[in-house]
Write an enzyme that holds these catalytic residues in place. Structure first.
Site, PDB file in Angstrom:
ATOM      1  N   GLY A   1      -8.353   9.754  11.242  1.00 19.81           N
ATOM      2  CA  GLY A   1      -7.227   9.108  10.548  1.00 19.81           C
ATOM      3  C   GLY A   1      -6.816   9.948   9.349  1.00 19.81           C
ATOM      4  O   GLY A   1      -7.363  11.026   9.095  1.00 19.81           O
ATOM      5  N   TYR A   2      -5.856   9.447   8.620  1.00 21.74           N
ATOM      6  CA  TYR A   2      -5.262  10.220   7.516  1.00 21.74           C
ATOM      7  C   TYR A   2      -6.305  10.530   6.434  1.00 21.74           C
ATOM      8  O   TYR A   2      -6.596  11.696   6.140  1.00 21.74           O
ATOM      9  CB  TYR A   2      -4.099   9.405   6.964  1.00 21.74           C
ATOM     10  CG  TYR A   2      -3.382   9.952   5.771  1.00 21.74           C
ATOM     11  CD1 TYR A   2      -2.959   9.109   4.755  1.00 21.74           C
ATOM     12  CD2 TYR A   2      -3.096  11.316   5.649  1.00 21.74           C
ATOM     13  CE1 TYR A   2      -2.274   9.595   3.655  1.00 21.74           C
ATOM     14  CE2 TYR A   2      -2.399  11.821   4.563  1.00 21.74           C
ATOM     15  CZ  TYR A   2      -1.996  10.939   3.560  1.00 21.74           C
ATOM     16  OH  TYR A   2      -1.320  11.432   2.461  1.00 21.74           O
TER      17      TYR A   2
ATOM     18  N   ASP B   1     -14.664   2.125  20.273  1.00 18.42           N
ATOM     19  CA  ASP B   1     -14.076   0.995  19.556  1.00 18.42           C
ATOM     20  C   ASP B   1     -15.196   0.355  18.731  1.00 18.42           C
ATOM     21  O   ASP B   1     -16.156  -0.181  19.284  1.00 18.42           O
ATOM     22  CB  ASP B   1     -13.504  -0.006  20.575  1.00 18.42           C
ATOM     23  CG  ASP B   1     -12.888  -1.221  19.867  1.00 18.42           C
ATOM     24  OD1 ASP B   1     -12.295  -2.073  20.556  1.00 18.42           O
ATOM     25  OD2 ASP B   1     -13.024  -1.310  18.620  1.00 18.42           O
TER      26      ASP B   1
ATOM     27  N   SER C   1      -8.662  -1.406  -0.867  1.00 20.53           N
ATOM     28  CA  SER C   1      -7.256  -1.118  -1.149  1.00 20.53           C
ATOM     29  C   SER C   1      -6.760  -1.914  -2.349  1.00 20.53           C
ATOM     30  O   SER C   1      -7.220  -3.014  -2.610  1.00 20.53           O
ATOM     31  CB  SER C   1      -6.431  -1.519   0.084  1.00 20.53           C
ATOM     32  OG  SER C   1      -5.073  -1.620  -0.261  1.00 20.53           O
TER      33      SER C   1
ATOM     34  N   TYR D   1      -3.082  -7.729   5.854  1.00 21.93           N
ATOM     35  CA  TYR D   1      -3.826  -6.458   5.709  1.00 21.93           C
ATOM     36  C   TYR D   1      -4.661  -6.499   4.425  1.00 21.93           C
ATOM     37  O   TYR D   1      -5.873  -6.289   4.437  1.00 21.93           O
ATOM     38  CB  TYR D   1      -2.880  -5.258   5.645  1.00 21.93           C
ATOM     39  CG  TYR D   1      -3.551  -4.060   5.008  1.00 21.93           C
ATOM     40  CD1 TYR D   1      -3.276  -3.690   3.690  1.00 21.93           C
ATOM     41  CD2 TYR D   1      -4.512  -3.337   5.700  1.00 21.93           C
ATOM     42  CE1 TYR D   1      -3.925  -2.639   3.088  1.00 21.93           C
ATOM     43  CE2 TYR D   1      -5.173  -2.269   5.101  1.00 21.93           C
ATOM     44  CZ  TYR D   1      -4.884  -1.937   3.795  1.00 21.93           C
ATOM     45  OH  TYR D   1      -5.546  -0.894   3.197  1.00 21.93           O
TER      46      TYR D   1
ATOM     47  N   LYS E   1      -9.043  -6.717   3.538  1.00 26.88           N
ATOM     48  CA  LYS E   1      -9.822  -5.893   2.590  1.00 26.88           C
ATOM     49  C   LYS E   1     -10.513  -6.793   1.559  1.00 26.88           C
ATOM     50  O   LYS E   1     -11.660  -6.569   1.189  1.00 26.88           O
ATOM     51  CB  LYS E   1      -8.907  -4.881   1.887  1.00 26.88           C
ATOM     52  CG  LYS E   1      -8.350  -3.813   2.812  1.00 26.88           C
ATOM     53  CD  LYS E   1      -9.472  -3.001   3.455  1.00 26.88           C
ATOM     54  CE  LYS E   1      -8.927  -1.883   4.320  1.00 26.88           C
ATOM     55  NZ  LYS E   1     -10.015  -1.077   4.925  1.00 26.88           N
TER      56      LYS E   1
ATOM     57  N   PHE F   1      -5.196   3.288  -4.206  1.00 26.77           N
ATOM     58  CA  PHE F   1      -3.822   2.893  -4.485  1.00 26.77           C
ATOM     59  C   PHE F   1      -2.974   3.514  -3.372  1.00 26.77           C
ATOM     60  O   PHE F   1      -3.300   3.279  -2.193  1.00 26.77           O
ATOM     61  CB  PHE F   1      -3.482   3.231  -5.947  1.00 26.77           C
ATOM     62  CG  PHE F   1      -4.050   2.128  -6.818  1.00 26.77           C
ATOM     63  CD1 PHE F   1      -5.428   1.970  -6.965  1.00 26.77           C
ATOM     64  CD2 PHE F   1      -3.221   1.176  -7.393  1.00 26.77           C
ATOM     65  CE1 PHE F   1      -5.970   0.906  -7.693  1.00 26.77           C
ATOM     66  CE2 PHE F   1      -3.763   0.113  -8.139  1.00 26.77           C
ATOM     67  CZ  PHE F   1      -5.123  -0.015  -8.275  1.00 26.77           C
TER      68      PHE F   1
ATOM     69  N   ASP G   1       5.908  -6.924   0.153  1.00 24.26           N
ATOM     70  CA  ASP G   1       5.843  -5.921  -0.932  1.00 24.26           C
ATOM     71  C   ASP G   1       5.591  -6.589  -2.285  1.00 24.26           C
ATOM     72  O   ASP G   1       6.176  -7.642  -2.570  1.00 24.26           O
ATOM     73  CB  ASP G   1       7.170  -5.168  -1.030  1.00 24.26           C
ATOM     74  CG  ASP G   1       7.216  -4.014  -0.034  1.00 24.26           C
ATOM     75  OD1 ASP G   1       6.139  -3.563   0.401  1.00 24.26           O
ATOM     76  OD2 ASP G   1       8.318  -3.568   0.296  1.00 24.26           O
TER      77      ASP G   1
HETATM   78  C1  WQD Z   1       5.524   2.032  -0.875  1.00 28.03           C
HETATM   79  C2  WQD Z   1       6.830   1.603  -1.523  1.00 28.03           C
HETATM   80  C3  WQD Z   1       8.097   0.011  -0.259  1.00 28.03           C
HETATM   81  C4  WQD Z   1       9.050   2.642   3.083  1.00 28.03           C
HETATM   82  C5  WQD Z   1       0.323   1.244   1.102  1.00 28.03           C
HETATM   83  C6  WQD Z   1      -0.444   1.279   2.365  1.00 28.03           C
HETATM   84  C7  WQD Z   1      -1.611   0.330   2.296  1.00 28.03           C
HETATM   85  C8  WQD Z   1      -2.366   0.489   1.007  1.00 28.03           C
HETATM   86  C9  WQD Z   1      -1.444   0.354  -0.182  1.00 28.03           C
HETATM   87  C10 WQD Z   1      -4.322   1.855   1.119  1.00 28.03           C
HETATM   88  C11 WQD Z   1       7.071   0.111  -1.381  1.00 28.03           C
HETATM   89  C12 WQD Z   1       8.853   1.330  -0.396  1.00 28.03           C
HETATM   90  C13 WQD Z   1       8.540   2.144   1.887  1.00 28.03           C
HETATM   91  C14 WQD Z   1      10.456   2.776   3.244  1.00 28.03           C
HETATM   92  C15 WQD Z   1      10.757   1.957   1.002  1.00 28.03           C
HETATM   93  N1  WQD Z   1      -3.013   1.746   0.911  1.00 28.03           N
HETATM   94  N2  WQD Z   1       9.381   1.834   0.883  1.00 28.03           N
HETATM   95  N3  WQD Z   1      11.261   2.442   2.187  1.00 28.03           N
HETATM   96  O1  WQD Z   1       3.339  -0.969   1.093  1.00 28.03           O
HETATM   97  O2  WQD Z   1       2.497   0.088  -1.068  1.00 28.03           O
HETATM   98  O3  WQD Z   1       1.069   0.039   1.017  1.00 28.03           O
HETATM   99  O4  WQD Z   1      -0.460   1.366  -0.026  1.00 28.03           O
HETATM  100  O5  WQD Z   1      -5.041   1.015   1.486  1.00 28.03           O
HETATM  101  O6  WQD Z   1      -2.448   0.664   3.368  1.00 28.03           O
HETATM  102  O7  WQD Z   1       0.395   0.926   3.398  1.00 28.03           O
HETATM  103  O8  WQD Z   1       3.042   1.548   0.855  1.00 28.03           O
HETATM  104  O9  WQD Z   1       4.400   3.490   1.510  1.00 28.03           O
HETATM  105  O10 WQD Z   1       4.695   1.292   2.785  1.00 28.03           O
HETATM  106  O11 WQD Z   1       5.530   1.473   0.445  1.00 28.03           O
HETATM  107  O12 WQD Z   1      11.512   1.653   0.065  1.00 28.03           O
HETATM  108  O13 WQD Z   1      10.977   3.201   4.308  1.00 28.03           O
HETATM  109  O14 WQD Z   1       7.904   2.271  -0.854  1.00 28.03           O
HETATM  110  O15 WQD Z   1       8.974  -1.084  -0.442  1.00 28.03           O
HETATM  111  O16 WQD Z   1       7.675  -0.338  -2.564  1.00 28.03           O
HETATM  112  P1  WQD Z   1       2.552   0.086   0.419  1.00 28.03           P
HETATM  113  P2  WQD Z   1       4.429   1.989   1.495  1.00 28.03           P
END
Ligand code: WQD
Length: 342
Positions: free
Chosen positions: A11-12, A60, A127, A151, A155, A180, A300
């Site tokens: 994974g990443y 798995d 997270s 999600y 966690k 973060f 969000d």
């Molecule tokens: C970031 C910001 C969106 C896509 C991530 C991971 C999660 C966890 C926490 C580790 C938000 C905005 C996004 C787009 C946008 N990490 N956005 N247009 O939701 O903070 O969660 O970090 O555990 O696993 O998913 O990250 O990159 O989806 O969004 O405006 O096309 O970018 O609204 O404010 P998120 P994200």
């Protein structure tokens, strides 16, 4: 420390951590990943960069007998880093049971294995999503937990399961790392985020828009109560996150009187808005981004960023990559994927 099992190793964050372990320690490392959200190509890239063979068990982790079989073949494991989990906020809102089953069952199976095979060290991928909507910023590890997405709640529940487990079973020490927003790619440009099945995260959406894979980027709302109306996050380079896992295992290895479990925020401590991310991308890439302002996205939170003083003090970890480094490395990786025809 002799041998580490990394679940979700292709994974990443898992792949970048495998590279960090190979490049900065003499530990042996194996991976367990069923490629449900990654690709076997990532394993080849890891081996290309590290010039070391890394064995992956394509199992798995929700299958207890498959976990047992893997552990029977690797009785000299000193530590487990558990990355394997689904992590899309919007996907978890649409399919909560998929998330509760996958993220919780796999964790419980790993904890059973830790007890049965007496693994002394455990690092859990948590997270900042556990905090949910925040009253007071920056968040510290004592900020109350109110996950708002399924999600994030997997966690939050995962952390509680680990705390109860380490209280009942004293022969393991656990560190829970609350990431973060991990972004960017390995400095070599030979590995990075490979969105498989879903593309939700901001930075790959930006780079895929700029490279022409996506028509445009939608900013999910610019009417939040923030300095420019767009959401604020604490973006941190994936290689800094990877380094923190090595620091965490080293800490457990050298501090026998570490508490049963410790929790750390892994962030830079600074909040950056979506618009600032777009501006940074345009600056470092010299490429104008095609974006529009759209509606808010369910799940969000308006703003979140970390107080990272505890991890600095305890593990000696401090992020070294800047926002420019994050965006430029992500762009370099996107350009390399295009060259490879990916
Ligand atoms: C970031 C910001 C969106 C896509 C991530 C991971 C999660 C966890 C926490 C580790 C938000 C905005 C996004 C787009 C946008 N990490 N956005 N247009 O939701 O903070 O969660 O970090 O555990 O696993 O998913 O990250 O990159 O989806 O969004 O405006 O096309 O970018 O609204 O404010 P998120 P994200």
């Amino acid at each position: 420390m002799k041998k580490i099992l990394v679940t979700g190793g292709t994974g990443y964050i898992g792949s970048h951590t495998l590279i960090e372990i190979c490049e900065s320690t003499n530990w042996d490392v194996i991976s367990a990943d069923n490629y449900s959200r990654s690709t076997p190509k990532t394993l080849e890239r890891i081996q290309l960069i590290t010039e070391k063979p890394v064995k992956n068990y394509p199992i798995d982790l929700c299958n207890a007998s498959a976990v047992k079989k893997m552990m029977e073949e690797n009785k000299d494991i000193d530590g487990i880093i558990h990355f394997a989990a689904f992590k899309s906020v919007p996907e978890s809102v649409a399919s909560p049971l998929l998330y509760y089953h996958n993220n919780i069952s796999s964790l419980v199976n790993i904890l059973h294995a830790i007890k049965e095979y007496k693994i002394p060290n455990f690092i859990f991928s948590s997270s900042c999503s556990v905090y949910g909507n925040i009253e007071k910023l920056p968040v510290t590890e004592n900020t109350p937990l109110h996950a708002v997405s399924p999600y994030g709640y997997t966690k939050q529940v995962g952390e509680r399961i680990i705390q109860d487990f380490t209280n009942s079973y004293p022969d393991v020490k656990a560190i829970l790392l609350r990431y973060f927003n991990p972004v960017g790619a390995h400095i070599s440009g030979k590995i990075g985020e490979v969105p498989v099945q879903r593309l939700d995260n901001l930075v790959p959406v930006i780079t895929q828009t700029a490279i022409g894979k996506l028509k445009e980027t939608t900013v999910f709302g610019n009417n939040y109560n923030t300095r420019d109306g767009s959401c604020i996050r604490d973006y941190v380079h994936v290689s800094d996150i990877a380094k923190a896992h090595v620091d965490a295992l080293t800490y457990l290895n050298t501090n026998k009187n570490a508490p049963p479990y410790s929790i750390f925020n892994l962030g830079t401590g600074s909040g950056v808005s979506v618009m600032e991310m777009i501006n940074t991308f345009e600056k470092v890439s010299g490429t104008k981004l095609n974006y529009r302002i759209g509606a808010r996205r369910e799940g969000d939170v308006e703003a979140i960023y970390s107080d990272n003083s505890l991890v600095k003090k305890t593990l000696g970890w401090t992020p070294k990559y800047s926002l420019d480094d994050m965006m430029l490395s992500a762009w370099k990786w996107e350009l390399n994927m295009k060259k490879k025809g990916a």
